[in-house]
Design a protein around this motif. Sequence first.
Motif, PDB file in Angstrom:
ATOM      1  N   ASP A 160       0.821  -1.149   0.122  1.00  0.00           N
ATOM      2  CA  ASP A 160       0.020   0.086  -0.014  1.00  0.00           C
ATOM      3  C   ASP A 160       0.560   1.379   0.006  1.00  0.00           C
ATOM      4  O   ASP A 160       0.301   2.431   0.326  1.00  0.00           O
ATOM      5  CB  ASP A 160      -0.921  -0.088   1.174  1.00  0.00           C
ATOM      6  N   VAL A 161       2.042   1.120  -0.384  1.00  0.00           N
ATOM      7  CA  VAL A 161       2.861   2.356  -0.943  1.00  0.00           C
ATOM      8  C   VAL A 161       2.193   3.236  -2.099  1.00  0.00           C
ATOM      9  O   VAL A 161       2.009   2.534  -2.958  1.00  0.00           O
ATOM     10  CB  VAL A 161       4.323   2.163  -0.819  1.00  0.00           C
ATOM     11  N   SER A 162       2.353   4.502  -1.789  1.00  0.00           N
ATOM     12  CA  SER A 162       1.957   5.288  -2.885  1.00  0.00           C
ATOM     13  C   SER A 162       3.330   6.293  -3.340  1.00  0.00           C
ATOM     14  O   SER A 162       3.706   7.021  -2.586  1.00  0.00           O
ATOM     15  CB  SER A 162       0.935   6.203  -2.656  1.00  0.00           C
ATOM     16  N   VAL A 163       3.713   6.049  -4.840  1.00  0.00           N
ATOM     17  CA  VAL A 163       4.828   7.019  -5.152  1.00  0.00           C
ATOM     18  C   VAL A 163       4.201   7.805  -6.431  1.00  0.00           C
ATOM     19  O   VAL A 163       3.601   7.183  -7.103  1.00  0.00           O
ATOM     20  CB  VAL A 163       5.952   5.920  -5.581  1.00  0.00           C
ATOM     21  N   GLY A 164       4.380   9.129  -6.217  1.00  0.00           N
ATOM     22  CA  GLY A 164       4.065   9.964  -7.197  1.00  0.00           C
ATOM     23  C   GLY A 164       4.630   9.811  -8.676  1.00  0.00           C
ATOM     24  O   GLY A 164       5.635   9.042  -8.819  1.00  0.00           O
TER      25      GLY A 164
END
Length: 214
Positions: A160-164
């Motif tokens: 559930d990591v979010s990277v732009g």
Amino acid sequence: MTARPVVVVGAGGHGQVVADALLAAGATVLGFVEPGTVAGTLAAGLPVLGDDDWLAVDGGYDLANGLGGAGEANGRGRRRAVQQRLEAAGFRFTGVRHPSALVSPGATIEPGVQLLARCVVQTGARIGAGTIINAGAIIEHGCRVGAFSHCATGAILCGDVSVGADSHIGAGAVIRQGVVLEDGVVVGAGAVVLGSEPGDGPLLGVPARRRGAR
């Protein structure tokens, strides 16, 4: 992946790895285009065909983006800019998937993504257009990686990591589960990101902290 032959844009190290992955997957690779390189020069056993002027929209081939996604400020954005310029001229870019890549059928892979040797993309992950998931990188369940980002060799994004978009996650870096990182973030090689850090510099060290300016 395309059924048509492929020309790789960029004959440097990343371009050669892309060509190798395409060949391993059974594609026909015609060669490379590379500014300032003499036509006929060999790169990874394939010819350099010329510079971008060699390309023809009606040539019967697709393109693959062979430009690496570096974390340095002077290199970021070039990969996206070159691809968008050629797409605007009518060319089509193909994605790349090495046969050893492990990709869940529950993952969403957008167009032009490069999934290189022995990377892992788990269920529920979404990989944005034009992104590189490099050799041995692991993208765990539910992660989001924005367009034209680069998860370098051995990087690990826990669940559930979010990277732009337009980001660079350095080789061997680890991002703890649930962390959200903004567009254009740079995470240094070997860094361990445990949470959000204010500021505008790259994330470096263990645990990672902002250092300097991007």
